[in-house]
Design a protein around this motif. Structure first.
Motif, PDB file in Angstrom:
ATOM      1  N   ARG A 117     -23.052 -23.061 -40.811  1.00 20.72           N
ATOM      2  CA  ARG A 117     -22.378 -23.389 -42.115  1.00 20.72           C
ATOM      3  C   ARG A 117     -22.420 -22.184 -43.086  1.00 20.72           C
ATOM      4  O   ARG A 117     -21.526 -21.604 -43.679  1.00 20.72           O
ATOM      5  N   LEU A 141     -18.916 -22.391 -44.555  1.00 22.47           N
ATOM      6  CA  LEU A 141     -18.297 -23.796 -44.527  1.00 22.47           C
ATOM      7  C   LEU A 141     -19.006 -24.805 -45.206  1.00 22.47           C
ATOM      8  O   LEU A 141     -20.216 -24.792 -45.089  1.00 22.47           O
ATOM      9  N   ALA A 155     -16.428 -31.727 -47.241  1.00 18.90           N
ATOM     10  CA  ALA A 155     -15.352 -31.488 -46.728  1.00 18.90           C
ATOM     11  C   ALA A 155     -14.425 -32.580 -46.459  1.00 18.90           C
ATOM     12  O   ALA A 155     -12.897 -32.586 -46.524  1.00 18.90           O
ATOM     13  N   ARG A 209     -13.075 -25.757 -42.467  1.00 13.51           N
ATOM     14  CA  ARG A 209     -14.149 -26.307 -41.802  1.00 13.51           C
ATOM     15  C   ARG A 209     -13.666 -26.968 -40.689  1.00 13.51           C
ATOM     16  O   ARG A 209     -14.320 -26.932 -39.628  1.00 13.51           O
TER      17      ARG A 209
END
Ligand code: ADP
Ligand code: MG
Length: 690
Positions: A185, A190, A196, A215
């Motif tokens: 990540r 991300l 997210a 993501r």
């Protein structure tokens, strides 16, 4: 999975039974299903305007006071108009066939309308705007930010979906297990799963929406790339293929057969193929090259290398016409050699087919040339070393399995009929290694393409007649075999009749289509090759592979019926020798605007790769690269035509992960591995990776 995620949706607050049932029909049963049911798009109503400042056709929001409520018409054709005013101007909101809206408004209310306004006469109008009823003084009420739009099913409104998803996110966004390891990540920038999830459903701004979407797109593509990498690994470890070495001497012997110098592109592809063949793991290689780039040479080289090593080889073509053409080419190349090659196609007599099959089992035949149907008939070989699949990229995982015997697998060389868009190559064909054959053999002249309107058709035919009188030959291709009431598209039978009585009355015409029996097709092709017929009126059975150098003009009737890649293949039938090629696209009287644009884009470029990309973007994977053919389950959030950059990242990430941890056995990768097996275990046969 945490049990609270598996809990039915009805465990969330305020879920009527009927609603739960409707959601179930959409495949949404558990809380997790809701969390991972991503919005289809977003509505942006943050652009608040005074009515006088509105812009046409852009999503905007206004706030005003209801001045007037009007309604017209009765059942089935009603119209409700609501006029609102702010300090600057007035606007009318309209609802059609929603008579109940009438009772929701009364003069004096403060309301907020969101939508795309249009100018109607002196006034702004919004059709079916989103409405928020505001408290008397509070102008800031109503939804903030970007509003998620979900795809719906009968009995579930946007409002319901938003409310339920919001409830699921509030209660459970932190529950699901993170799949992407933290270092990954960080490397790709991300967000974590919980953030997210919150952001994708209720972003405050574009940045949150985009990073959350990225993501999940990345994750989906990463899992796919890992599955493909696992498949490659499994294949490498699981099967043995014969080592087919090509030494200097053999190389020289094969090259001597070709009457020309190889192009740089052919050399490069051959080197890659030769390297693969020499290994005891099966080659799985795809050769991509534009029409006419000379892919057949690569195929022939590999076949001969295999046979010289004492193994049998098979060449499979998509049509019988092409199989026969290859058989003829090979027969002339191998005139003076001892290679025993035989044709095996549906059109042969039963007795002859049986004889070829027996010869293959016994090992008396070195080289078989046939159609893909050969595979369905379960032909057995004594010692199969190589299968070349020409002009066909739809040769999937399952078909390849048909030629294996236990742990023994032949090498595979797949030649594409169509350049494959890069992103598809990395996914649908991700389990293959790819050679790109670039450049065309020297001396080729580009094919000139013309869009021919009905008014110009007689000039076009005059041009065709002149070429025929000069000794050249021509193709005329139409989409249908015979006339159909269902469509205005042209048929070969009607075209032949019309041309024979009209524009091409003085010339020898031949007919070819897929419904003719095999020997008639063969005779038609042969007559054209021998120049007994000057014009071949055909369906797309000649689309791929056919190679008659003296044919220089291609006329396509009803070109709007074909995809760009298909047109490109058809155009590739001409301009194959020393004569310049011409392609005329006879468009109908009033073609649809979109169709005409496509055809004009086609006429403007001769680059097959560019056209394949364009076709892909305009029509989606379509019939040529349909998901069904790849055998992979569809993607949920990623879109290959749009997410090429993320795909490259995901592919690199998958390669890195596999390089350090081939079977994804590390505990940090357990969640990824589970997801990979759950999603692709069955379709890619990932029995026991690691
Ligand atoms: P495709 O890539 O479309 O399958 P083919 O293999 O049919 O193309 O080759 C197209 C034509 O080009 C054939 O007539 C072939 O003989 C010729 N050709 C192939 N390679 C060369 C070369 N290196 N030099 C000259 N002509 C070549
Ligand atoms: Mg070819």
């Amino acid at each position: 999975m945490d049990s609270s995620l598996a809990a039915p949706i009805s465990t969330l607050p305020r879920v009527p039974v009927r609603l739960a049932e409707s959601l179930e029909r959409k495949g949404l049963r558990s809380v997790a299903d809701l969390l991972f049911c991503f919005p289809r798009e977003y509505e942006d109503f943050r652009d608040r305007r005074a009515i006088a400042d509105l812009e046409a056709d852009v999503a905007q929001t206004i706030v005003g006071e209801v001045i007037e409520v009007e309604s017209k018409g009765g059942f089935g054709k009603s119209r409700v108009g609501v006029v609102v005013e702010d300090q600057t101007d007035a606007l009318r909101a309209m609802w059609f066939n929603q008579a109940f809206m009438r009772d929701k408004f009364h003069p004096g209310q403060r309301v907020q309308f969101s939508g795309k306004p249009k100018r109607k006469g002196l006034r702004w109008e919004m059709v079916h705007p989103r409405v928020a009823w505001l408290e008397d003084t509070d102008d800031s009420a109503g939804e903030e930010g970007l509003l998620a739009v979900y795809s719906l099913t009968e009995g579930v409104s946007q409002h319901h979906m938003r409310r339920l998803v919001a409830a699921a996110v509030t209660a459970h966004a932190d529950t699901p297990t993170e799949v992407l390891p933290a270092p990954l990540r960080d490397q790709y920038g991300l967000p974590g799963l919980a953030d997210a999830l919150r952001w994708i459903h209720a972003p405050r701004n574009e940045a949150q929406r985009d990073t959350a979407r990225r993501r999940f797109i990345f994750q989906e593509l990463l899992v796919l790339q890992l599955a493909l990498a696992a498949r490659r690994l499994q294949h490498r470890l699981g099967f043995r293929a014969p080592e087919l070495a090509v030494d200097r001497q053999l190389d020289a012997r094969i090259r001597r057969l070709f009457p020309f110098e190889l192009t740089a592109g052919q050399e490069k592809a051959l080197a890659e193929v030769a390297t693969d063949l020499a290994l005891d793991t099966p080659m799985n290689r795809l050769v991509q090259g534009d029409v006419g780039s000379g892919k057949t040479v690569v195929a022939l080289y590999a076949l001969l290398a295999c046979v010289a090593n004492g193994y049998q080889a098979v060449l499979l073509a998509p049509t019988e016409i092409l199989a026969r053409q290859h058989a003829a080419t090979l027969a002339s190349l191998l005139k003076v050699s001892r290679v025993r090659s035989r044709l095996l196609v549906g059109g042969l007599a039963e007795r002859e087919k049986a004889e070829v099959r027996a010869g293959l089992v016994a090992g008396d035949i070195d080289l078989a040339i046939g159609t893909h149907a050969l595979l369905q008939e379960k032909v057995r070989f004594a010692k199969l070393g190589l299968a070349v699949i020409d002009e066909q990229h739809k040769f999937g995982v399952r078909q390849r399995a048909a030629l294996r015997q236990g742990q023994h697998s032949p090498h595979y060389l797949v030649m594409t009929a169509t350049p494959i868009p890069r992103t598809l190559c990395m996914t649908q064909f991700g389990d293959l290694d790819v050679s790109v054959l670039d450049g065309l053999p020297p001396g080729r002249q580009p094919v000139s393409t013309y869009v021919v309107r009905p008014a110009e058709a007689s000039r076009w035919w005059e041009f065709v007649r002149k070429a025929l009188r000069d000794g050249r030959q021509a193709y005329v291709v139409a989409p249908l075999v015979e006339e159909s009431d269902a469509t205005a598209a042209a048929s070969v039978e009607e075209s032949l009749r019309a041309l024979a009585e009209g524009e091409l009355a003085d010339f020898r015409l031949g007919l070819l289509h897929g419904r003719m029996n095999a020997s008639d097709k063969d005779a038609a092709m042969e007559a054209f090759r021998l120049r007994e017929t000057q014009v071949l009126v055909s369906t797309t059975v000649i689309e791929v592979g056919v190679d008659v150098a003296n044919a220089t003009i291609m006329t396509v009737v009803s070109p709007e019926c074909f995809g760009l890649s298909q047109l490109h293949q058809l155009r590739g039938r001409v301009g194959r020798g020393m004569h310049a090629g011409y392609c005329g696209l006879l468009v109908p009287e009033e073609p649809a605007e979109a169709a005409l644009q496509r055809i004009e884009a086609f006429a403007a470029t001769t680059d097959g790769f560019a056209l394949a990309e364009l076709d892909f973007r305009m029509r989606g994977p379509g019939d040529l690269f349909g998901e069904r053919q790849s055998g992979l389950p569809p993607l949920h959030i990623a879109d290959l035509a749009r997410d090429g950059e993320v795909l490259v990242e995901a592919r690199n990430a998958a390669a890195d992960l596999f390089a350090t941890d081939p079977g994804l056995k590390h505990p940090d990768h357990a969640a990824l591995r589970r997801q990979m097996l759950r999603r692709y275990g069955a379709s890619l046969d990932l029995g026991d990776v690691g």
